[in-house]
Design a protein around this motif. Sequence first.
Motif, short mmCIF file in Angstrom:
data_model
loop_
_atom_site.label_atom_id
_atom_site.label_comp_id
_atom_site.label_asym_id
_atom_site.label_seq_id
_atom_site.Cartn_x
_atom_site.Cartn_y
_atom_site.Cartn_z
N ARG A 66 -98.59 3.41 16.77
CA ARG A 66 -98.34 3.61 18.20
C ARG A 66 -98.33 5.11 18.54
NH1 ARG A 66 -96.33 -0.94 20.83
NH2 ARG A 66 -95.85 -2.70 19.44
N ALA A 67 -97.76 5.90 17.66
CA ALA A 67 -97.71 7.35 17.89
C ALA A 67 -99.11 7.96 17.86
CB ALA A 67 -96.82 8.02 16.84
N GLU A 68 -99.96 7.45 16.99
CA GLU A 68 -101.34 7.93 16.94
C GLU A 68 -102.06 7.64 18.25
OE1 GLU A 68 -102.76 5.86 13.55
OE2 GLU A 68 -102.09 7.38 12.10
N VAL A 69 -101.84 6.44 18.80
CA VAL A 69 -102.44 6.07 20.08
C VAL A 69 -101.93 6.98 21.19
CG1 VAL A 69 -102.61 4.25 21.83
CG2 VAL A 69 -102.87 3.68 19.40
N ALA A 70 -100.63 7.27 21.16
CA ALA A 70 -100.03 8.14 22.18
C ALA A 70 -100.64 9.54 22.13
CB ALA A 70 -98.51 8.21 21.99
N ARG A 72 -103.71 10.28 21.16
CA ARG A 72 -105.06 10.20 21.73
C ARG A 72 -105.01 10.09 23.25
NH1 ARG A 72 -105.94 6.97 17.03
NH2 ARG A 72 -105.69 5.03 18.22
N ASP A 73 -104.06 9.31 23.78
CA ASP A 73 -103.91 9.20 25.23
C ASP A 73 -103.57 10.55 25.85
OD1 ASP A 73 -104.46 6.51 25.09
OD2 ASP A 73 -102.36 5.86 25.25
N ALA A 74 -102.67 11.28 25.21
CA ALA A 74 -102.28 12.60 25.73
C ALA A 74 -103.45 13.57 25.69
CB ALA A 74 -101.10 13.15 24.92
N ALA A 81 -107.28 16.93 32.92
CA ALA A 81 -106.64 18.05 33.62
C ALA A 81 -107.49 19.32 33.51
CB ALA A 81 -105.24 18.30 33.06
N ARG A 82 -108.09 19.54 32.34
CA ARG A 82 -108.94 20.72 32.18
C ARG A 82 -110.17 20.63 33.08
NH1 ARG A 82 -106.75 20.74 26.83
NH2 ARG A 82 -108.15 19.09 26.12
N ARG A 83 -110.74 19.44 33.23
CA ARG A 83 -111.89 19.29 34.14
C ARG A 83 -111.47 19.55 35.57
NH1 ARG A 83 -113.37 14.87 30.66
NH2 ARG A 83 -112.46 13.37 32.10
N ASN A 84 -110.28 19.08 35.95
CA ASN A 84 -109.76 19.36 37.29
C ASN A 84 -109.54 20.86 37.47
OD1 ASN A 84 -109.73 16.65 37.96
ND2 ASN A 84 -107.58 16.36 37.37
N GLY A 85 -109.10 21.52 36.41
CA GLY A 85 -108.91 22.96 36.48
C GLY A 85 -110.23 23.69 36.69
N LYS A 138 -97.50 18.25 26.71
CA LYS A 138 -97.28 16.81 26.47
C LYS A 138 -97.98 16.38 25.19
CE LYS A 138 -97.33 13.61 29.55
NZ LYS A 138 -97.73 12.71 30.67
N THR A 139 -99.17 16.90 24.97
CA THR A 139 -99.90 16.58 23.75
C THR A 139 -99.16 17.10 22.53
OG1 THR A 139 -102.02 16.68 24.93
CG2 THR A 139 -102.10 16.85 22.54
N ASP A 140 -98.61 18.31 22.64
CA ASP A 140 -97.82 18.86 21.53
C ASP A 140 -96.61 17.98 21.23
OD1 ASP A 140 -99.58 20.98 21.34
OD2 ASP A 140 -98.34 22.35 22.54
N THR A 141 -95.98 17.47 22.30
CA THR A 141 -94.83 16.58 22.10
C THR A 141 -95.25 15.30 21.41
OG1 THR A 141 -93.72 17.44 24.08
CG2 THR A 141 -93.00 15.29 23.27
N ALA A 142 -96.38 14.74 21.84
CA ALA A 142 -96.88 13.51 21.22
C ALA A 142 -97.16 13.73 19.73
CB ALA A 142 -98.13 13.02 21.94
N LYS A 143 -97.71 14.89 19.39
CA LYS A 143 -98.00 15.19 17.99
C LYS A 143 -96.70 15.37 17.20
CE LYS A 143 -102.54 17.26 18.77
NZ LYS A 143 -103.35 18.51 18.74
N ALA A 144 -95.71 15.99 17.81
CA ALA A 144 -94.42 16.16 17.14
C ALA A 144 -93.77 14.80 16.90
CB ALA A 144 -93.50 17.06 17.97
N GLU A 145 -93.90 13.91 17.87
CA GLU A 145 -93.35 12.55 17.70
C GLU A 145 -94.11 11.79 16.62
OE1 GLU A 145 -93.49 11.16 21.72
OE2 GLU A 145 -91.40 11.74 22.10
N LYS A 146 -95.41 12.04 16.52
CA LYS A 146 -96.20 11.42 15.44
C LYS A 146 -95.68 11.91 14.09
CE LYS A 146 -99.81 9.87 13.02
NZ LYS A 146 -99.81 10.74 11.82
N ASP A 147 -95.40 13.20 13.98
CA ASP A 147 -94.83 13.74 12.74
C ASP A 147 -93.49 13.08 12.42
OD1 ASP A 147 -97.01 15.42 12.48
OD2 ASP A 147 -95.98 17.17 13.32
N LEU A 148 -92.69 12.83 13.45
CA LEU A 148 -91.40 12.17 13.25
C LEU A 148 -91.60 10.75 12.74
CD1 LEU A 148 -88.35 11.90 13.49
CD2 LEU A 148 -88.63 11.44 15.94
N ARG A 149 -92.55 10.02 13.34
CA ARG A 149 -92.81 8.66 12.87
C ARG A 149 -93.31 8.66 11.41
NH1 ARG A 149 -91.09 8.21 17.59
NH2 ARG A 149 -89.23 8.48 16.32
N ASP A 150 -94.12 9.67 11.06
CA ASP A 150 -94.57 9.79 9.67
C ASP A 150 -93.39 10.00 8.74
OD1 ASP A 150 -97.30 9.47 10.16
OD2 ASP A 150 -97.64 11.61 10.46
#
Length: 234
Positions: A66-70, A72-74, A81-85, A138-150
Motif C-alpha cells: 500500500r505504501a508503494e502505491v501511495a 506512485r500516486d504522490a 503540479a509541475r505541468r501546471n507550474g 508530500k512525495t517525500d512524506t510518502a517515501k518516509a512512510e514507505k521506509d517505516l512500513r519496510d
Amino acid sequence: MFQNRTKRHWVMGLALGATMAFSAGCSSSKAARVDDAMMARVPEDQLGEVREAQLARTKAADNVTRAEVAVRDAERAAEVARRNGDAAESRMEAEQAAVKAAEATGQQRPIAQAQSRLQGAEAGRMAADAEVSWHERKTDTAKAEKDLRDAELKVADTELNLAQLKALKRSGDVRAREMSEANYLAAVADAKREVEDARRRVDEQKRVEQDARAQWQRLRSNAPQGYGGSGDAD
C-alpha cells in the motif's frame, strides 16, 4: 627486509581480522533466521504463536505494498503540479509580452490593464510553484512512510523467526540447542529501534509538508481566481 616482512605480516593480520569479523557478522545474521524446512516436524498444535506471527507478517507486507502505491500516486500528482507550474510560467511570459505591446501604444488604459493581468499571472506562477513544492514534500512524506512500513515488516520477520525458534525448542528439536535465543531477541530489538527512527523521520517530514501546504494555500488565496493551481488542499 625485516621491516618489509613485518609490515606484510601486519597487513595480513588486519585482513584476516576483517575477514573473521565479516564472517562472524554473517553467521550472526544467519543464526537469527530459522529454516522453514525445520518447522515441518513441529506439531500443528504447537504452532499457535508462529501462526499469529505469520499473520502479522502478512499484514506488514500488505502495508508495504500500500505504501508503494501511495508513493506512485504522490509522484504522479507532483508531475501534474509541475505541468501546471510550466503553464503558469508560460502565461506569465505571455502577459509580459502583452505589457510591452501595450506600452508601445502609449495608451494608459491598455497599459494598466496589461499590467494588472501580469500581476495576476505573477501571483499565479508563485502559487503554482508553491503547489509544486507542496506536492514534492508530500512525495517525500510518502517515501518516509514507505521506509517505516519496510521497518515494520522487518520487525514482523524477526518476531516470526523468534516464534519459530521457540516452537522448535518446545517440540524438542535438538538443532534448536545450537541457536542462541539471545541473537533472535537482539534482532527483534534492533528492528524495533529502526521502526522508531523511521517513525521520527515521518513525523519530521509531515511537519515540513504541512508548512509547504500552508505556504501554497496562502499564495493561492492571493492569486486571482483561476491562477491558484489544481491541487487538493485537503
